[in-house]
Structures are given as C-alpha cells and as structure tokens.
Design a protein around this motif. Structure first.
Motif, mmCIF file in Angstrom:
data_model
loop_
_atom_site.group_PDB
_atom_site.id
_atom_site.type_symbol
_atom_site.label_atom_id
_atom_site.label_comp_id
_atom_site.label_asym_id
_atom_site.label_seq_id
_atom_site.Cartn_x
_atom_site.Cartn_y
_atom_site.Cartn_z
ATOM 1 N N THR A 118 2.964 0.384 -4.120
ATOM 2 C CA THR A 118 1.970 -0.656 -4.188
ATOM 3 C C THR A 118 2.738 -2.197 -3.786
ATOM 4 O O THR A 118 2.221 -2.988 -3.070
ATOM 5 C CB THR A 118 1.353 -0.854 -5.642
ATOM 6 N N SER A 119 3.907 -1.969 -4.303
ATOM 7 C CA SER A 119 4.761 -3.373 -3.901
ATOM 8 C C SER A 119 4.941 -3.341 -2.412
ATOM 9 O O SER A 119 5.167 -4.190 -1.722
ATOM 10 C CB SER A 119 6.022 -3.377 -4.754
ATOM 11 N N ALA A 132 -4.065 -2.290 -2.046
ATOM 12 C CA ALA A 132 -2.872 -1.692 -2.452
ATOM 13 C C ALA A 132 -3.037 -0.905 -3.844
ATOM 14 O O ALA A 132 -2.729 0.130 -4.219
ATOM 15 C CB ALA A 132 -1.760 -2.505 -2.537
ATOM 16 N N TRP A 133 -3.662 -1.663 -4.894
ATOM 17 C CA TRP A 133 -4.063 -1.030 -5.987
ATOM 18 C C TRP A 133 -4.897 -0.082 -6.018
ATOM 19 O O TRP A 133 -5.004 1.244 -6.541
ATOM 20 C CB TRP A 133 -4.609 -2.159 -6.911
ATOM 21 N N SER A 174 2.021 -4.241 -0.659
ATOM 22 C CA SER A 174 1.593 -5.575 -0.748
ATOM 23 C C SER A 174 2.418 -6.650 0.212
ATOM 24 O O SER A 174 2.118 -7.647 0.875
ATOM 25 C CB SER A 174 1.634 -6.442 -1.997
ATOM 26 N N TRP A 183 -3.382 10.652 -4.174
ATOM 27 C CA TRP A 183 -2.178 9.427 -4.428
ATOM 28 C C TRP A 183 -1.069 10.082 -5.326
ATOM 29 O O TRP A 183 0.013 9.668 -5.164
ATOM 30 C CB TRP A 183 -2.912 8.763 -5.730
ATOM 31 N N GLN A 205 4.866 1.804 -8.570
ATOM 32 C CA GLN A 205 4.995 0.489 -8.369
ATOM 33 C C GLN A 205 5.562 0.242 -7.307
ATOM 34 O O GLN A 205 5.529 -0.851 -6.356
ATOM 35 C CB GLN A 205 5.517 -0.205 -9.540
ATOM 36 N N ARG A 253 -4.334 3.924 -5.422
ATOM 37 C CA ARG A 253 -4.257 4.459 -6.693
ATOM 38 C C ARG A 253 -5.417 5.687 -6.838
ATOM 39 O O ARG A 253 -5.407 6.879 -7.697
ATOM 40 C CB ARG A 253 -3.914 3.953 -8.058
ATOM 41 N N LYS A 300 -3.565 -7.184 -2.078
ATOM 42 C CA LYS A 300 -2.927 -6.539 -3.611
ATOM 43 C C LYS A 300 -4.179 -5.750 -4.070
ATOM 44 O O LYS A 300 -3.971 -4.616 -4.636
ATOM 45 C CB LYS A 300 -2.541 -7.598 -4.478
#
Length: 269
Positions: A152-153, A165-166, A156, A174, A149, A169, A162
């Motif tokens: 990805t945060s 960013a997701w 973003s 990754w 998290q 994964r 977003k």
C-alpha cells in the motif's frame, strides 16, 4: 501451468494462450500470471498471438534464487524466448517495459519487435530523489516483514490515492500479492534511474512506445523521450487511457504495428 528453468536454476511458471507468432508478456509490479486483469490481457492478445504469460521470479508459482540482479530477470526472459522457439515479440508494461527494452538492447537477435506501454523510469532528478526515499521506505518495511504495508505504501508513493491503495486489500488475489511483496524491491531497482537515452540510440530492434494520456506526466515524458531516441521507433498516446490498460485496447495497435513491420520486412527481402 508449464514450467522451465532459468540459467541460475530458478523455476519459471507460465501459461500459453492462443496461436500465431510468439509474444512474451512481461508484467509490471505486484502482478502475477493468474491475477484476473493479467489473464484477461493475455487472452485478449491471444486473438492474434501465441501469448506466453509468466510469473516473474519470486511471483506466483515461480521460485526465486538469490541474490537478485536485473540480469537474472533478463536470463529468465531469454529462457522463455528459447522455449517459444528462439525468437519472439515482446510486450512489456510499466517495469516490464524496462525489461523489454533491455532485452532488445542485450539480445536483439532473439527479439522480433517490442511494444512498450508506460515504461516506468523516473523522468528527472527531482523524481529520482523522491523515488529513492520511497525505495528506502519499502526496503525497511520488507525487512521488518510488513509486506501488506509495503504494497500500500508503494502504491500511494507512485501516485495512487490512498483510499484506492487500501481498497486493494479487498481484491481477489490480495493474499497472493502480499506474498510477492518482496519483489517490489526488484521493480524499484529496475525503475529508479533515468532512462539512458544514449544507450537507447543503439537499439536495432523495432520498438513501438505507447503511453496513456491519463498516465502520470513523468511516464508520458519518458515514453516520448525514448521514442525520439530509439532509431525508427514509433509512438502513440492513447486518449482516455491511464497506467492500467486493457489488453483489448492494445490489440489493434499490436496488429497494425507488427503487421506493418512484417510487410516492410517482406518487401525489402
């Protein structure tokens, strides 16, 4: 893979590609030396240089002795330069560009020339305040072990859509990226302040600043301001290019810029 020890005992892993003048490649956030785009960049630049592609501390196969300070990363860089023969060109991307400029300021006798691409300092007080909030958010996620998290945060928070960013994964590597998530704190510390243009005026190393025309506006402004502040620095904005740049697109600039400087040096001696 080769290794060396930095001043505080941290083990640094690195690979060497190509032949020619030594070039230290300093990557940005969430990158490691075996990440496919990084290997691709290193091999492209190896057409003209001996490229030292290394895992910054806490990443990939490098260890990480605490506490972290930016000075420790500069000591790592100095150890690599010594391994490369005592003097080298430096290429820094994003937060790596911040380290590259600091190296030029703190040990200029060891640096031939520096290429900065998209130096990722914040560009004004508003962005600095927003970045400070992001920094606290990432630090909280890391403290709670929420490493995926945090990544990805972070992505973003610096402007990546977003969904992209997701989708990170799903990329090869990754799991390795998640393991190096704690180093986000290091990159955030390096880039949380406005660039010191007054310090930049003291730089004696030849600097070439590159930014992508599609990179964030703040990064483009920072690049231009640094190029104007650093004595005899040169500047290019690459049409059609964003923050993620292919090494093959940069190679012509390295060849042109560094060879021009070498010719000028020879002419004056």
């Amino acid at each position: 893979m080769q290794t060396l020890r930095s001043q505080d005992g941290t083990t640094l892993a690195y690979d060497v590609y190509g032949s020619g003048p030594p070039l230290i490649y300093i990557t940005g956030a969430i990158c490691f030396r075996k990440f496919f785009p990084i290997v691709k960049d290193a091999k492209a630049l190896a057409q003209a240089f001996t490229v030292y592609n290394y895992d910054r501390r806490g990443r990939g196969d490098s260890s990480d002795i605490q506490p972290y300070t930016p000075l420790r990363e500069l000591e790592d860089l100095l150890a690599l330069i010594e391994r490369a023969g005592g003097k080298a060109h430096i290429y820094g991307h994003s937060s790596g560009a911040v380290l590259a400029l600091e190296a030029a300021l703190q040990f200029p006798q060891c640096v031939d020339h520096v290429m900065l691409y998209d130096p990722a300092y914040v560009h004004d007080s508003t962005e600095q305040a927003e970045y400070g909030l992001l920094q606290k958010q990432i630090e909280s996620l890391l403290a709670n072990g929420q490493h995926a998290q945090a990544i990805t945060s972070f992505l973003s928070g610096i402007g990546m859509p977003k969904i992209f960013a997701w989708l990170m994964r799903l990329m090869p590597g990754w799991k390795t990226m998640v393991k190096l998530a704690p180093t986000l704190a290091y990159d955030l510390e390096l880039t949380a302040d406005l660039p010191s243009l007054e310090r930049a005026t003291q730089c004696s190393v030849p600097i070439h600043v590159l930014v992508g025309a599609k990179s964030p506006a703040g990064i483009r402004k920072v690049g231009q301001a640094l190029a104007e502040a650093i004595p005899n620095a040169t500047f290019d904005q690459l049409a059609g290019k964003g923050h993620m740049i292919d090494g093959a697109d940069l190679l012509p600039f390295f060849k042109q810029y560094f060879s021009k400087l070498e010719s000028a040096s020879i002419a004056t001696t």
